[in-house]
Every structure is written in C-alpha cells, then in structure tokens.
Design a protein around this motif. Structure first.
Motif, PDB file in Angstrom:
ATOM      1  N   GLU A   1       0.841  -1.185   0.000  1.00 19.92           N
ATOM      2  CA  GLU A   1       0.000   0.000   0.000  1.00 19.92           C
ATOM      3  C   GLU A   1       0.881   1.242   0.000  1.00 19.92           C
ATOM      4  N   ALA A   2       0.427   2.297  -0.653  1.00 18.02           N
ATOM      5  CA  ALA A   2       1.167   3.558  -0.656  1.00 18.02           C
ATOM      6  C   ALA A   2       1.423   4.014   0.774  1.00 18.02           C
ATOM      7  N   GLY A   3       2.646   4.455   1.028  1.00 11.09           N
ATOM      8  CA  GLY A   3       3.016   4.927   2.356  1.00 11.09           C
ATOM      9  C   GLY A   3       3.665   3.887   3.235  1.00 11.09           C
ATOM     10  N   VAL A   4       3.778   2.654   2.749  1.00  5.47           N
ATOM     11  CA  VAL A   4       4.351   1.558   3.532  1.00  5.47           C
ATOM     12  C   VAL A   4       5.773   1.271   3.041  1.00  5.47           C
ATOM     13  N   PRO A   5       6.762   1.170   3.941  1.00 10.91           N
ATOM     14  CA  PRO A   5       8.105   0.778   3.514  1.00 10.91           C
ATOM     15  C   PRO A   5       8.062  -0.563   2.794  1.00 10.91           C
ATOM     16  N   CYS A   6       8.663  -0.617   1.608  1.00 14.77           N
ATOM     17  CA  CYS A   6       8.516  -1.801   0.760  1.00 14.77           C
ATOM     18  C   CYS A   6       9.834  -2.432   0.345  1.00 14.77           C
ATOM     19  N   TRP A   7      10.943  -1.763   0.592  1.00 21.46           N
ATOM     20  CA  TRP A   7      12.223  -2.272   0.094  1.00 21.46           C
ATOM     21  C   TRP A   7      13.357  -1.633   0.888  1.00 21.46           C
TER      22      TRP A   7
ATOM     23  N   PHE B   1      19.519  -9.454  -2.944  1.00 29.34           N
ATOM     24  CA  PHE B   1      19.676 -10.570  -2.032  1.00 29.34           C
ATOM     25  C   PHE B   1      18.411 -11.424  -2.077  1.00 29.34           C
ATOM     26  N   VAL B   2      18.610 -12.742  -2.066  1.00 29.34           N
ATOM     27  CA  VAL B   2      17.498 -13.696  -2.144  1.00 29.34           C
ATOM     28  C   VAL B   2      17.568 -14.622  -0.934  1.00 29.34           C
ATOM     29  N   HIS B   3      16.399 -14.876  -0.333  1.00 28.01           N
ATOM     30  CA  HIS B   3      16.316 -15.791   0.801  1.00 28.01           C
ATOM     31  C   HIS B   3      15.129 -16.720   0.589  1.00 28.01           C
ATOM     32  N   ASN B   4      15.388 -18.013   0.625  1.00 30.41           N
ATOM     33  CA  ASN B   4      14.338 -19.008   0.379  1.00 30.41           C
ATOM     34  C   ASN B   4      13.594 -18.743  -0.930  1.00 30.41           C
ATOM     35  N   GLY B   5      14.338 -18.327  -1.944  1.00 31.82           N
ATOM     36  CA  GLY B   5      13.763 -18.097  -3.262  1.00 31.82           C
ATOM     37  C   GLY B   5      13.017 -16.784  -3.415  1.00 31.82           C
ATOM     38  N   LYS B   6      13.045 -15.923  -2.394  1.00 35.54           N
ATOM     39  CA  LYS B   6      12.321 -14.650  -2.421  1.00 35.54           C
ATOM     40  C   LYS B   6      13.301 -13.481  -2.342  1.00 35.54           C
ATOM     41  N   ARG B   7      13.016 -12.418  -3.102  1.00 33.88           N
ATOM     42  CA  ARG B   7      13.840 -11.213  -3.035  1.00 33.88           C
ATOM     43  C   ARG B   7      13.569 -10.486  -1.726  1.00 33.88           C
ATOM     44  N   VAL B   8      14.633 -10.201  -0.979  1.00 32.93           N
ATOM     45  CA  VAL B   8      14.450  -9.589   0.335  1.00 32.93           C
ATOM     46  C   VAL B   8      15.125  -8.226   0.479  1.00 32.93           C
ATOM     47  N   ALA B   9      16.110  -7.918  -0.352  1.00 30.13           N
ATOM     48  CA  ALA B   9      16.831  -6.651  -0.221  1.00 30.13           C
ATOM     49  C   ALA B   9      17.717  -6.467  -1.448  1.00 30.13           C
ATOM     50  N   GLY B  10      18.265  -5.274  -1.588  1.00 34.96           N
ATOM     51  CA  GLY B  10      19.159  -4.973  -2.690  1.00 34.96           C
ATOM     52  C   GLY B  10      20.549  -4.630  -2.196  1.00 34.96           C
ATOM     53  N   VAL B  11      21.508  -4.613  -3.115  1.00 33.30           N
ATOM     54  CA  VAL B  11      22.884  -4.251  -2.780  1.00 33.30           C
ATOM     55  C   VAL B  11      23.541  -3.636  -4.008  1.00 33.30           C
ATOM     56  N   GLY B  12      24.345  -2.628  -3.770  1.00 37.50           N
ATOM     57  CA  GLY B  12      25.045  -1.978  -4.866  1.00 37.50           C
ATOM     58  C   GLY B  12      26.165  -1.109  -4.334  1.00 37.50           C
TER      59      GLY B  12
ATOM     60  N   ASN C   1      19.470   1.718   2.936  1.00 39.71           N
ATOM     61  CA  ASN C   1      18.496   2.708   2.484  1.00 39.71           C
ATOM     62  C   ASN C   1      17.078   2.150   2.574  1.00 39.71           C
ATOM     63  N   VAL C   2      16.139   3.006   2.962  1.00 43.77           N
ATOM     64  CA  VAL C   2      14.735   2.616   3.104  1.00 43.77           C
ATOM     65  C   VAL C   2      13.914   3.230   1.971  1.00 43.77           C
ATOM     66  N   TYR C   3      13.050   2.410   1.365  1.00 45.34           N
ATOM     67  CA  TYR C   3      12.159   2.852   0.286  1.00 45.34           C
ATOM     68  C   TYR C   3      10.706   2.739   0.757  1.00 45.34           C
ATOM     69  N   VAL C   4       9.945   3.793   0.529  1.00 40.57           N
ATOM     70  CA  VAL C   4       8.526   3.816   0.871  1.00 40.57           C
ATOM     71  C   VAL C   4       7.719   3.724  -0.422  1.00 40.57           C
ATOM     72  N   ALA C   5       6.712   2.858  -0.431  1.00 41.27           N
ATOM     73  CA  ALA C   5       5.886   2.683  -1.624  1.00 41.27           C
ATOM     74  C   ALA C   5       5.082   3.941  -1.924  1.00 41.27           C
ATOM     75  N   THR C   6       4.988   4.278  -3.205  1.00 37.82           N
ATOM     76  CA  THR C   6       4.178   5.407  -3.645  1.00 37.82           C
ATOM     77  C   THR C   6       3.489   5.050  -4.946  1.00 37.82           C
TER      78      THR C   6
END
Length: 258
Positions: A8-14, A51-62, A74-79
């Motif tokens: 949902e918009a406004g929720v941290p998603c990544w 990053f993948v855990h148990n076949g699911k994407r859980v975070a990014g790296v760069g 870094n924290v990303y909020v859904a919009t």
C-alpha cells in the motif's frame, strides 16, 4: 503476512545496501542471514544486485554511487506516483536529492531528504513490487527513524505520506509508531545522547533472525562491530551492529512473526 506481492502507498517496501565493497558485503550477509545474491548483468544497472532468501527477493545491494556517501542501508517507501511525492516533499520543506528516475521496467525511484535531515527513498512499482518476504527470519521487519528533531520529522512525514503518529511513553522517552489505515508500519525515536556527536537523523532497518545470540556472535567473528549485543523490547530481543563495510543495522529475534 510474510510473503508479499504488493504494498500500500506509504508503507516501507524495500531496503538496499550501499556498500564500498559489494562482494565483501555479499559474503558477510550470506554468512549471517543465509542470503544469496543475484547481480544484474546489464552495465546500466551500475553493479546493482538483489539478495534472495528461500527463493524470495528480500533486499538490494550496490556500490556507493555518490562521493562522500557513507555505507548505509536505504529505506524505500511505496508510492503510487513518485513525481507527486516529489512535489509534496518540496512543499513540506524537504529536499529532492534525486528526481524520479525510471529503473528499466522495474519501477521508478526517487531520493529525498526530510525536514529533520533524514534521507529516504520512494518506489513506484513496475515489475518489481518490493520485498517478496518480510517479518520473518532472513527478511527486514521494521524501519525506524532516529531523529534529532521529532517535531520537524512529524510535520514532514505526515504531510508527505499522510502518516498518523501514535505516541507511547516508554522508560523516560517517547516512542512514535507511524500508522497507515490504523496499521503500524514504521517507528520513530528521538536520538539519544549515546549517539556520537554529529550523527545525523537517519532511518534504521531491523532484520528478523531466528537466534539473536548466534547471529551477533557470527557477525562479530566476521568483523562486525557490535554496538548492542542484546536488549529487550516489546517485539523481542534485539541487537545493533556495524557491518565490516561500515553500514549500521539492527537484528531482532521476534517473539512472534506477522
């Protein structure tokens, strides 16, 4: 719900990690969380991976992209519209650090600085909806704003995202939960004097683990600096550390998963 396909918009998603040594970070988090990394081959991705855990994407790296930027989670909020959010940031007294930018067909991101000085990002989903696994061991479970100016932060984030603050007195301090549709989606705390002088307001990420003591011990053996090895909180026991590349994070053994 631990498995997610939308936010949902406004929720941290990544969350993603900006690291001075991506391969070293991949090795460290693989050891403490059991993550594997899928790096994007396209040079246009700038060395980014997930990053993948148990076949699911859980975070990014760069890699760190801006000169002088510290290692950081870094924290990303859904919009629903990154451009509209950028306008709200400007009107609320914040700063647009990076204008909305399309990331292949994955989505659109933008980077901002809030009125209290904290940096955060937003994500307008395309093919990439956000983390596919949350709130269980091996995934992020909470994001918390540690701020030097709670009043400025409250004014800014309520204006930009429509968050509702819920304040609770806890052991001589006030803890704020941010609510979206009466659901708790993030937190805020005033920075304590225990932080080093000059530490800016910032967003902190918590990752759930099955065994806090074992995780802290493993992280320390791999070169992490332990700031807090164990502290009780209502959701569970948690610890704070700085990874070997310099990024701070928290780990928590939840009393129950959501």
């Amino acid at each position: 719900m631990s498995v997610r396909s939308s936010y949902e918009a406004g929720v941290p998603c990544w969350v993603d990690l900006s690291s001075p040594d991506v391969q070293a970070s991949v090795a460290f988090y693989g050891e403490i969380f059991g993550w594997s990394a899928e790096m994007v081959d396209d040079p246009a991705a700038g060395g980014y991976g997930q990053f993948v855990h148990n076949g699911k994407r859980v975070a990014g790296v760069g890699p760190i992209m801006a000169e002088g930027m510290p290692p950081v989670w870094n924290v990303y909020v859904a919009t629903e519209d990154a451009a509209v959010t950028a306008d709200r940031v400007k009107n609320a007294g914040g700063t647009v650090v990076m204008e909305p930018m399309r990331v292949f067909d994955e989505g659109t991101m933008a980077v901002f600085q809030g009125g209290d000085g904290s940096f955060f990002s937003v994500w307008e989903a395309g093919n990439h909806k956000g983390a596919e696994l949350v709130n269980e061991p091996g995934a992020f479970c909470w994001n918390e704003l540690v701020t030097r100016d709670p009043e400025a932060a409250t004014s800014f984030y309520t204006t930009v995202f429509g968050w509702t603050p819920k304040r609770t007195a806890m052991e001589g301090m006030t803890y704020t939960e941010w609510l979206v549709d009466d659901k708790s989606i993030a937190g805020m705390i005033e920075m304590s004097p225990n932080y080093p002088e000059g530490t800016p307001s910032h967003w902190a990420t918590y990752f759930a683990v099955a065994d806090l003591d074992a995780t802290i011990s493993k992280a320390q053996s791999l070169g992490a600096t332990i700031l807090i090895d164990s502290m009780d909180s209502p959701p569970g026991r948690f610890g704070m550390l700085i990874d070997p590349q310099g990024a701070a994070l928290s780990v928590i053994q939840l009393t129950e998963t959501a």
